[in-house]
Design a protein around this motif. Sequence first.
Motif, PDB file in Angstrom:
ATOM      1  N   PHE A  20       1.031  -0.982  -0.260  1.00 32.12           N
ATOM      2  CA  PHE A  20       0.117  -0.033   0.030  1.00 32.12           C
ATOM      3  C   PHE A  20       0.825   1.677   0.092  1.00 32.12           C
ATOM      4  O   PHE A  20       0.488   2.474  -0.431  1.00 32.12           O
ATOM      5  N   LEU A  21       2.282   1.076   0.308  1.00 32.04           N
ATOM      6  CA  LEU A  21       3.057   2.534   0.763  1.00 32.04           C
ATOM      7  C   LEU A  21       3.941   2.315  -0.226  1.00 32.04           C
ATOM      8  O   LEU A  21       4.075   3.698  -0.749  1.00 32.04           O
ATOM      9  N   GLU A  22       4.346   1.681  -1.202  1.00 29.66           N
ATOM     10  CA  GLU A  22       4.709   1.553  -2.782  1.00 29.66           C
ATOM     11  C   GLU A  22       4.786   2.345  -3.512  1.00 29.66           C
ATOM     12  O   GLU A  22       3.539   1.866  -4.182  1.00 29.66           O
ATOM     13  N   PRO A  23       4.898   3.823  -3.845  1.00 30.78           N
ATOM     14  CA  PRO A  23       4.734   4.213  -5.133  1.00 30.78           C
ATOM     15  C   PRO A  23       4.150   3.696  -6.253  1.00 30.78           C
ATOM     16  O   PRO A  23       3.428   3.766  -6.647  1.00 30.78           O
ATOM     17  N   LYS A  24       5.137   2.940  -6.615  1.00 29.25           N
ATOM     18  CA  LYS A  24       5.318   2.423  -8.051  1.00 29.25           C
ATOM     19  C   LYS A  24       3.451   0.508  -8.064  1.00 29.25           C
ATOM     20  O   LYS A  24       3.446   1.209  -8.995  1.00 29.25           O
ATOM     21  N   THR A  25       2.954   1.014  -7.393  1.00 29.64           N
ATOM     22  CA  THR A  25       1.983  -0.319  -7.182  1.00 29.64           C
ATOM     23  C   THR A  25       0.828   0.782  -7.555  1.00 29.64           C
ATOM     24  O   THR A  25       1.006   1.579  -7.231  1.00 29.64           O
ATOM     25  N   GLN A  26      -0.098  -0.056  -7.518  1.00 27.82           N
ATOM     26  CA  GLN A  26      -1.220   0.432  -8.558  1.00 27.82           C
ATOM     27  C   GLN A  26      -2.477   0.249  -7.384  1.00 27.82           C
ATOM     28  O   GLN A  26      -3.477   1.345  -7.538  1.00 27.82           O
ATOM     29  N   ILE A  27      -2.004   0.371  -6.461  1.00 27.53           N
ATOM     30  CA  ILE A  27      -3.554   0.633  -5.707  1.00 27.53           C
ATOM     31  C   ILE A  27      -3.275   1.820  -4.781  1.00 27.53           C
ATOM     32  O   ILE A  27      -1.810   2.519  -4.993  1.00 27.53           O
ATOM     33  N   ARG A  28      -3.574   2.340  -4.826  1.00 28.74           N
ATOM     34  CA  ARG A  28      -3.912   3.276  -3.802  1.00 28.74           C
ATOM     35  C   ARG A  28      -4.940   3.696  -2.928  1.00 28.74           C
ATOM     36  O   ARG A  28      -6.318   2.958  -2.491  1.00 28.74           O
ATOM     37  N   LEU A  29      -4.881   4.036  -1.369  1.00 27.63           N
ATOM     38  CA  LEU A  29      -5.523   4.527  -0.516  1.00 27.63           C
ATOM     39  C   LEU A  29      -5.926   5.453  -0.117  1.00 27.63           C
ATOM     40  O   LEU A  29      -5.160   6.753  -0.286  1.00 27.63           O
ATOM     41  N   LYS A  31      -5.776   8.428   2.444  1.00 27.45           N
ATOM     42  CA  LYS A  31      -4.811   9.943   3.206  1.00 27.45           C
ATOM     43  C   LYS A  31      -5.172   9.020   4.107  1.00 27.45           C
ATOM     44  O   LYS A  31      -3.974   8.369   4.588  1.00 27.45           O
ATOM     45  N   THR A  34      -3.397   5.583   4.610  1.00 29.68           N
ATOM     46  CA  THR A  34      -1.715   5.463   4.498  1.00 29.68           C
ATOM     47  C   THR A  34      -1.129   6.389   5.765  1.00 29.68           C
ATOM     48  O   THR A  34      -0.227   5.562   5.864  1.00 29.68           O
TER      49      THR A  34
END
Length: 105
Positions: A20-29, A31, A34
């Motif tokens: 969930f915190l890696e910027p390269k992953t497509q999943i966005r939570l 704020k 996070t």
Amino acid sequence: MTWLFVLSLTCVTFFNRYLFLEPKTQIRLPKFATRMLKYAAPCLMVSICLPLVFFEGGHWKGILQNSYFYGAIFTLLITLLTRKLLLSILLSLGFFYGLNLLFDF
């Protein structure tokens, strides 16, 4: 059992944070979620390590002859000073094992 428990919780925490915190992953939570995940690892590690530092077999270890307590204090201080995870781990492990070898706790 304890090492297996610590390692499994470490893996769960790492993968949750990475996913969930890696910027390269497509999943966005959102704020809020996070921000909560950023505090999950320290809270989890404190809740796991606190009984190991202060108790042995359900009995209070004390502080004066407790190498785990001195290791935890050293780890806290070195982490605050360096802010580098791997360096803090290596220095803390060296301090803890050196303390046990020197003073035979």
